[in-house]
Motif scaffolding. Structure first.
Motif, PDB file in Angstrom:
ATOM      1  N   THR A   1       0.830  -1.211   0.000  1.00 22.50           N
ATOM      2  CA  THR A   1       0.000   0.000   0.000  1.00 22.50           C
ATOM      3  C   THR A   1       0.861   1.257   0.000  1.00 22.50           C
ATOM      4  O   THR A   1       0.511   2.247  -0.636  1.00 22.50           O
ATOM      5  N   GLU A   2       1.976   1.230   0.702  1.00 18.75           N
ATOM      6  CA  GLU A   2       2.841   2.416   0.736  1.00 18.75           C
ATOM      7  C   GLU A   2       3.400   2.740  -0.649  1.00 18.75           C
ATOM      8  O   GLU A   2       3.431   3.899  -1.066  1.00 18.75           O
ATOM      9  N   GLU A   3       3.822   1.715  -1.383  1.00 21.67           N
ATOM     10  CA  GLU A   3       4.363   1.957  -2.718  1.00 21.67           C
ATOM     11  C   GLU A   3       3.304   2.515  -3.666  1.00 21.67           C
ATOM     12  O   GLU A   3       3.593   3.397  -4.479  1.00 21.67           O
ATOM     13  N   PHE A   4       2.055   2.018  -3.567  1.00 28.63           N
ATOM     14  CA  PHE A   4       0.971   2.582  -4.365  1.00 28.63           C
ATOM     15  C   PHE A   4       0.765   4.050  -4.002  1.00 28.63           C
ATOM     16  O   PHE A   4       0.616   4.907  -4.869  1.00 28.63           O
ATOM     17  N   ALA A   5       0.755   4.330  -2.698  1.00 25.78           N
ATOM     18  CA  ALA A   5       0.529   5.705  -2.237  1.00 25.78           C
ATOM     19  C   ALA A   5       1.624   6.656  -2.697  1.00 25.78           C
ATOM     20  O   ALA A   5       1.341   7.757  -3.172  1.00 25.78           O
ATOM     21  N   VAL A   6       2.857   6.238  -2.550  1.00 22.69           N
ATOM     22  CA  VAL A   6       3.966   7.101  -2.967  1.00 22.69           C
ATOM     23  C   VAL A   6       3.912   7.323  -4.478  1.00 22.69           C
ATOM     24  O   VAL A   6       4.155   8.444  -4.953  1.00 22.69           O
ATOM     25  N   ALA A   7       3.569   6.291  -5.233  1.00 24.96           N
ATOM     26  CA  ALA A   7       3.456   6.448  -6.688  1.00 24.96           C
ATOM     27  C   ALA A   7       2.368   7.463  -7.043  1.00 24.96           C
ATOM     28  O   ALA A   7       2.575   8.350  -7.887  1.00 24.96           O
ATOM     29  N   ILE A   8       1.209   7.365  -6.401  1.00 22.70           N
ATOM     30  CA  ILE A   8       0.128   8.317  -6.655  1.00 22.70           C
ATOM     31  C   ILE A   8       0.565   9.716  -6.235  1.00 22.70           C
ATOM     32  O   ILE A   8       0.382  10.695  -6.971  1.00 22.70           O
ATOM     33  N   GLY A   9       1.166   9.817  -5.057  1.00 22.81           N
ATOM     34  CA  GLY A   9       1.650  11.104  -4.576  1.00 22.81           C
ATOM     35  C   GLY A   9       2.698  11.711  -5.497  1.00 22.81           C
ATOM     36  O   GLY A   9       2.653  12.901  -5.812  1.00 22.81           O
ATOM     37  N   LYS A  10       3.649  10.891  -5.941  1.00 26.72           N
ATOM     38  CA  LYS A  10       4.684  11.380  -6.863  1.00 26.72           C
ATOM     39  C   LYS A  10       4.070  11.873  -8.175  1.00 26.72           C
ATOM     40  O   LYS A  10       4.500  12.880  -8.723  1.00 26.72           O
ATOM     41  N   GLY A  11       3.078  11.147  -8.664  1.00 25.29           N
ATOM     42  CA  GLY A  11       2.422  11.574  -9.893  1.00 25.29           C
ATOM     43  C   GLY A  11       1.796  12.947  -9.739  1.00 25.29           C
ATOM     44  O   GLY A  11       1.923  13.807 -10.616  1.00 25.29           O
TER      45      GLY A  11
ATOM     46  N   LYS B   1       9.544  18.441  -7.262  1.00 26.10           N
ATOM     47  CA  LYS B   1      10.416  17.264  -7.275  1.00 26.10           C
ATOM     48  C   LYS B   1      10.065  16.349  -6.110  1.00 26.10           C
ATOM     49  O   LYS B   1      10.252  16.715  -4.957  1.00 26.10           O
ATOM     50  N   PRO B   2       9.577  15.144  -6.396  1.00 15.50           N
ATOM     51  CA  PRO B   2       9.100  14.265  -5.325  1.00 15.50           C
ATOM     52  C   PRO B   2      10.192  13.618  -4.490  1.00 15.50           C
ATOM     53  O   PRO B   2       9.912  13.114  -3.411  1.00 15.50           O
ATOM     54  N   ASP B   3      11.445  13.629  -4.945  1.00 17.50           N
ATOM     55  CA  ASP B   3      12.496  12.972  -4.173  1.00 17.50           C
ATOM     56  C   ASP B   3      13.121  13.912  -3.150  1.00 17.50           C
ATOM     57  O   ASP B   3      14.068  13.553  -2.476  1.00 17.50           O
ATOM     58  N   ALA B   4      12.552  15.090  -2.961  1.00 19.83           N
ATOM     59  CA  ALA B   4      13.093  16.044  -2.005  1.00 19.83           C
ATOM     60  C   ALA B   4      12.793  15.655  -0.560  1.00 19.83           C
ATOM     61  O   ALA B   4      13.455  16.102   0.348  1.00 19.83           O
ATOM     62  N   ILE B   5      11.781  14.837  -0.352  1.00 16.27           N
ATOM     63  CA  ILE B   5      11.374  14.431   0.999  1.00 16.27           C
ATOM     64  C   ILE B   5      11.168  12.917   1.011  1.00 16.27           C
ATOM     65  O   ILE B   5      10.666  12.350   0.060  1.00 16.27           O
ATOM     66  N   VAL B   6      11.536  12.283   2.118  1.00 18.02           N
ATOM     67  CA  VAL B   6      11.395  10.830   2.222  1.00 18.02           C
ATOM     68  C   VAL B   6       9.931  10.425   2.344  1.00 18.02           C
ATOM     69  O   VAL B   6       9.057  11.255   2.582  1.00 18.02           O
ATOM     70  N   ALA B   7       9.687   9.154   2.220  1.00 14.47           N
ATOM     71  CA  ALA B   7       8.333   8.599   2.314  1.00 14.47           C
ATOM     72  C   ALA B   7       7.735   8.881   3.690  1.00 14.47           C
ATOM     73  O   ALA B   7       8.451   9.134   4.654  1.00 14.47           O
ATOM     74  N   PRO B   8       6.415   8.829   3.799  1.00  7.83           N
ATOM     75  CA  PRO B   8       5.741   9.101   5.065  1.00  7.83           C
ATOM     76  C   PRO B   8       6.182   8.156   6.182  1.00  7.83           C
ATOM     77  O   PRO B   8       6.576   7.030   5.924  1.00  7.83           O
ATOM     78  N   THR B   9       6.112   8.646   7.423  1.00 11.18           N
ATOM     79  CA  THR B   9       6.489   7.814   8.568  1.00 11.18           C
ATOM     80  C   THR B   9       5.368   7.712   9.597  1.00 11.18           C
ATOM     81  O   THR B   9       5.533   7.072  10.612  1.00 11.18           O
ATOM     82  N   ASP B  10       4.240   8.358   9.357  1.00 11.43           N
ATOM     83  CA  ASP B  10       3.106   8.290  10.285  1.00 11.43           C
ATOM     84  C   ASP B  10       2.497   6.886  10.228  1.00 11.43           C
ATOM     85  O   ASP B  10       2.813   6.102   9.350  1.00 11.43           O
ATOM     86  N   ALA B  11       1.588   6.610  11.160  1.00 14.11           N
ATOM     87  CA  ALA B  11       0.883   5.327  11.139  1.00 14.11           C
ATOM     88  C   ALA B  11      -0.424   5.473  10.378  1.00 14.11           C
ATOM     89  O   ALA B  11      -1.114   6.477  10.499  1.00 14.11           O
ATOM     90  N   CYS B  12      -0.766   4.470   9.591  1.00 10.52           N
ATOM     91  CA  CYS B  12      -2.038   4.460   8.872  1.00 10.52           C
ATOM     92  C   CYS B  12      -3.174   4.383   9.891  1.00 10.52           C
ATOM     93  O   CYS B  12      -3.166   3.510  10.755  1.00 10.52           O
ATOM     94  N   PRO B  13      -4.156   5.306   9.819  1.00  9.55           N
ATOM     95  CA  PRO B  13      -5.240   5.264  10.794  1.00  9.55           C
ATOM     96  C   PRO B  13      -6.120   4.032  10.672  1.00  9.55           C
ATOM     97  O   PRO B  13      -6.814   3.675  11.605  1.00  9.55           O
ATOM     98  N   PHE B  14      -6.068   3.343   9.529  1.00 12.69           N
ATOM     99  CA  PHE B  14      -6.898   2.149   9.374  1.00 12.69           C
ATOM    100  C   PHE B  14      -6.208   0.904   9.907  1.00 12.69           C
ATOM    101  O   PHE B  14      -6.717   0.201  10.751  1.00 12.69           O
ATOM    102  N   CYS B  15      -5.017   0.612   9.371  1.00 11.24           N
ATOM    103  CA  CYS B  15      -4.375  -0.664   9.710  1.00 11.24           C
ATOM    104  C   CYS B  15      -3.297  -0.548  10.791  1.00 11.24           C
ATOM    105  O   CYS B  15      -2.822  -1.550  11.297  1.00 11.24           O
ATOM    106  N   GLY B  16      -2.879   0.687  11.107  1.00 11.96           N
ATOM    107  CA  GLY B  16      -1.875   0.876  12.145  1.00 11.96           C
ATOM    108  C   GLY B  16      -0.449   0.725  11.693  1.00 11.96           C
ATOM    109  O   GLY B  16       0.482   1.013  12.446  1.00 11.96           O
ATOM    110  N   LYS B  17      -0.230   0.284  10.431  1.00  9.44           N
ATOM    111  CA  LYS B  17       1.138   0.147   9.915  1.00  9.44           C
ATOM    112  C   LYS B  17       1.751   1.524   9.733  1.00  9.44           C
ATOM    113  O   LYS B  17       1.066   2.484   9.458  1.00  9.44           O
ATOM    114  N   LYS B  18       3.059   1.598   9.877  1.00  6.85           N
ATOM    115  CA  LYS B  18       3.761   2.854   9.641  1.00  6.85           C
ATOM    116  C   LYS B  18       3.559   3.291   8.205  1.00  6.85           C
ATOM    117  O   LYS B  18       3.603   2.484   7.286  1.00  6.85           O
ATOM    118  N   LEU B  19       3.324   4.580   8.018  1.00  4.62           N
ATOM    119  CA  LEU B  19       3.149   5.120   6.681  1.00  4.62           C
ATOM    120  C   LEU B  19       4.500   5.417   6.073  1.00  4.62           C
ATOM    121  O   LEU B  19       5.419   5.773   6.693  1.00  4.62           O
TER     122      LEU B  19
END
Length: 189
Positions: free
Chosen positions: A153-163, A171-189
């Motif tokens: 799910t994170e890779e899909f999200a980053v791809a959509i966000g980058k688009g 430039k999407p590579d200026a900041i790293v991927a999200p680190t918050d927790a997903c409010p649904f599943c609790g996994k780190k974003l």
């Protein structure tokens, strides 16, 4: 820039299902991650998941969104697979946004079947006041695609966000991927 993110379906209608996954759950996980990612770039976002299409469009229009992105999982016969992205008929801006998002998904998942960028008159595309796209990430009822949805799910999200960012000229590579927790599943974003 205001981005409306709509994870498809909701509590009453969970959308497509496959191999124990519900479209509404996967779409929410991806959508929450897209929102977190875009906020790190200073964009104003709104995440809104609801069953009623009219209410979704009303929320986007009240938010005065500049871009509307609806996130879904496809389903057909268990054999169909791949990703496709839709934009409203004859919308050149919608087509450019759809193309940017679609290419990033294909870049993130080189094994993904490319089902293309397509015009459509879906309600959410026709009734929002801004350029709108609908992303069918992958087929939830296809075993291979389902595993991508379940585990990436994170890779899909980053791809959509980058688009979205690339469409906006950021430039999407200026900041790293999200680190918050997903409010649904609790996994780190």
């Amino acid at each position: 820039m205001r981005i409306m993110i709509n994870p498809g379906h909701g509590d009453t209608d969970c959308g497509a299902v496959g191999f124990g996954l519900k479209e509404s759950d996967i779409a929410y996980c991806i959508g929450a991650r897209v929102e977190s990612y875009l906020r790190k770039f200073g964009l104003t976002t709104k995440l809104f998941q609801f069953d009623g299409l009219e209410r979704i469009c009303d929320e986007s229009n009240k938010f005065d969104a500049d871009i509307f992105v609806s996130i879904h999982c496809n389903a057909f016969n268990g054999n169909a697979k791949g990703t496709e992205t839709y934009y409203f008929y004859n919308s050149t801006t919608g087509k450019r946004i759809a193309n940017a998002i679609h290419l990033q998904i294909l870049k993130a998942f080189p094994e993904m079947v490319d089902r293309g960028i397509k015009e459509a008159g879906f309600y959410v595309l026709a009734n929002t006041n801004c350029p709108s796209v609908l992303v069918e990430t992958a087929f939830i009822d296809n075993q291979q695609d389902n595993l991508l949805l379940k585990n990436h799910t994170e890779e899909f999200a980053v791809a959509i966000g980058k688009g979205i960012l690339l469409y906006l000229g950021i430039k999407p590579d200026a900041i790293v991927a999200p680190t918050d927790a997903c409010p649904f599943c609790g996994k780190k974003l």
